[in-house]
Design an enzyme around this catalytic site. Structure first.
Site, PDB file in Angstrom:
ATOM      1  N   HIS A  72       0.763  -1.451  -0.044  1.00 47.15           N
ATOM      2  CA  HIS A  72      -0.133  -0.023   0.078  1.00 47.15           C
ATOM      3  C   HIS A  72       0.996   1.392  -0.051  1.00 47.15           C
ATOM      4  CE1 HIS A  72      -4.369  -1.335   1.370  1.00 47.15           C
ATOM      5  NE2 HIS A  72      -3.586  -2.429   0.430  1.00 47.15           N
ATOM      6  N   TYR A 201      -9.385   5.704   7.620  1.00 50.94           N
ATOM      7  CA  TYR A 201      -9.579   6.059   8.871  1.00 50.94           C
ATOM      8  C   TYR A 201     -10.281   6.713   8.772  1.00 50.94           C
ATOM      9  CZ  TYR A 201      -5.113   3.656   9.927  1.00 50.94           C
ATOM     10  OH  TYR A 201      -4.649   2.409  10.462  1.00 50.94           O
ATOM     11  N   PRO A 295      -5.052   0.160  18.685  1.00 48.34           N
ATOM     12  CA  PRO A 295      -4.608  -0.083  17.610  1.00 48.34           C
ATOM     13  C   PRO A 295      -4.294   0.651  15.733  1.00 48.34           C
ATOM     14  CG  PRO A 295      -6.559  -1.349  18.321  1.00 48.34           C
ATOM     15  CD  PRO A 295      -5.976  -0.517  19.011  1.00 48.34           C
ATOM     16  N   LYS A 299       0.487   0.039  15.331  1.00 50.70           N
ATOM     17  CA  LYS A 299       2.171  -0.331  15.422  1.00 50.70           C
ATOM     18  C   LYS A 299       2.506  -1.482  15.836  1.00 50.70           C
ATOM     19  CE  LYS A 299       3.363   3.078  13.700  1.00 50.70           C
ATOM     20  NZ  LYS A 299       4.355   2.868  12.558  1.00 50.70           N
ATOM     21  N   TYR A 387       3.719   6.668  10.139  1.00 54.82           N
ATOM     22  CA  TYR A 387       2.829   5.373   9.857  1.00 54.82           C
ATOM     23  C   TYR A 387       3.884   4.697   9.319  1.00 54.82           C
ATOM     24  CZ  TYR A 387      -1.240   2.687   7.838  1.00 54.82           C
ATOM     25  OH  TYR A 387      -2.252   1.812   8.082  1.00 54.82           O
TER      26      TYR A 387
END
Ligand code: RFL
Ligand code: PHB
Length: 393
Positions: A72, A201, A295, A299, A387
């Site tokens: 991704h 998200y 979550p 990580k 991220y």
């Protein structure tokens, strides 16, 4: 029985450590409380950072991940009825993440370790670690109803948040830092194709939602729910309707998730936790045994992998040169990365979720922060770099 490194727990941390040690010619033995099927079926994380991907390859267990994993290059943030894409390679030095389920990674590591590694014993519940003066450490465990002892030069607690190894660090020397959150996630697996090729998200006035995936035909979706929620109160239609509301786009009122049979449903609480130090004498902690993150930043699994990469290097240095420099630095080296991830996960969590006690003012602050991330290359680069994670130097 004696081994150089006794590893407690066959989650990602324990299994990857055993593989990396095996490759370095260091013997180890893994003791796991549950049976193989249970460990292989536990639904958990799905996003691997580059560091984790590289470690899986160098452990010899990366072949299926390279075939089936999906790279991704970004994520979508959805808030205020609009969507914004965060481009990883452009903002984070060409780095990406890989979608490959923790369950699959664990299956690959177990198969390889059983085929060509040191002993990996299932249904072996560790009861305690004893440290007689000057003598090797002894790990007491119960296997097939009988108590047994494994002696080791070193013991690594990869036994998760409820593990027992950390109890061998004297209480007076242990510090814990903790935060609980006033919400949980309801997570589902569904036989439905993901509607978008990256993760979404979503911040909404009804609470947080996340659209992730396991493959081109299986979706993994999460909804913020109150603590103590019973999944039985969430029939399938209620879940799909609520997901559609939280992902709603102002400019595209017809936008809907693709629906399909829901094959798993569970509620997970959210917590931040750090135990310091991560080493006491010849006892070390790695992964969830030492730290938990909510979550939202993806990580948890990656921190577990980073710990054992650092640890495998330290044991390799000890074997090759006799130096304990890297082992002595282990706790400080890991905690620097751990606290960065704690901060990022807390930031993502509190920016995207609706705290039941939050005021309209707090919501406006969240939306302003999200708008800043969308509008500013600096702010989006900060998110992207956290991220995808930083390389281990
Ligand atoms: P694990 O995976 O918890 O493995 C620990 C292992 O130790 C065993 N064990 C013992 N064995 C012998 N004797 C004892 N006394 C023992 N006590 C425990 C356990 O049976 C287990 O097999 O820890 P590890 O290896 O550090 O790996 C960490 C990751 O699993 C974890 O950080 C992530 O999965 C966290 N997490 C998630 N992270 C994400 O990034 N995204 C997610 O979607 C996500 N979902 C989750 C999660 C963690 C969850 N837990 C722990 C409640 C969902 C759940 C439900
Ligand atoms: C998942 O796919 O399970 C997943 C992805 C990203 C997260 C958390 C969970 O932040």
């Amino acid at each position: 029985m004696h081994t150089t490194v006794g590893i407690v727990g066959a989650g990602p941390a324990g299994l990857l450590l055993a593989r990396l040690l095996h490759r370095a010619g260091i013997d180890s033995m893994v003791l796991e409380a549950r049976d193989r099927e249970y460990v292989e079926q536990r639904q958990r994380a799905g996003i691997l950072e580059q560091v984790t991907v590289d470690a899986l390859r160098s452990s010899g267990a990366g072949e299926r991940m390279d075939r089936e994993g999906i790279v991704h290059h970004g994520i979508e943030l959805r808030f205020d009825g609009r969507s914004y894409r965060i481009d990883f390679p452009g903002l984070a030095d060409g780095r990406n993440v890989m979608v490959y389920a923790q369950t699959e990674m664990v299956k690959d590591l177990i198969a390889l370790q059983l085929a060509e590694g040191g002993p990996l014993v299932f249904e072996a519940e560790v009861l305690a670690v004893d440290q007689p003066d000057g003598a090797p450490l002894s790990v007491r465990y119960r296997h097939h109803g009988r108590e047994q002892v494994l002696t080791c030069d070193w013991v690594v607690g990869c036994d998760g948040f409820h593990g027992v190894v950390k109890n061998a660090i004297p209480e007076g020397l242990r510090r814990t830092y903790e935060r609980e959150y006033p919400y949980s996630w309801l997570g589902i697996l569904a036989d439905a194709p993901p509607v978008y090729d990256e993760l979404i998200y979503a911040h909404s006035d009804r609470g947080f939602a996340l659209a992730s995936m396991r493959s081109a035909t299986v979706s993994r979706l999460y909804l913020q729910v109150p603590n103590g929620t019973d999944p039985a109160d969430w029939p399938d239609d209620r879940i799909w309707d609520e997901l559609d509301r939280r992902f709603a786009l102002r400019g595209d009122p017809g936008w809907r998730l693709a629906r399909g049979p829901i094959t798993a449903k569970s509620v997970l609480p959210m917590r931040s936790h750090v135990t310091e130090p991560m080493r006491h004498d010849r006892i070390l902690l790695a992964g969830d045994a030492a730290h938990i993150v909510p979550p939202t930043g993806a990580k948890g699994l990656n921190l577990a992998a980073a710990d054992v990469i650092v640890l495998a290097r330290a044991f390799t240095q000890l074997r090759q040169t006799g130096s304990t420099d890297l082992l002595d630095a282990y706790s400080d080296t890991c905690l620097e990365r751990v606290w960065r991830a704690e901060h990022f996960s807390h930031f993502m969590t509190t920016t995207l979720h609706a705290d039941p006690a939050q005021s309209a003012f707090d919501t406006r602050l969240q939306l302003s922060q999200l708008a800043r991330i969308a509008a500013s290359p600096h702010a989006s680069a900060e998110l992207a770099q956290n991220y995808v994670g930083v390389p281990i130097v």
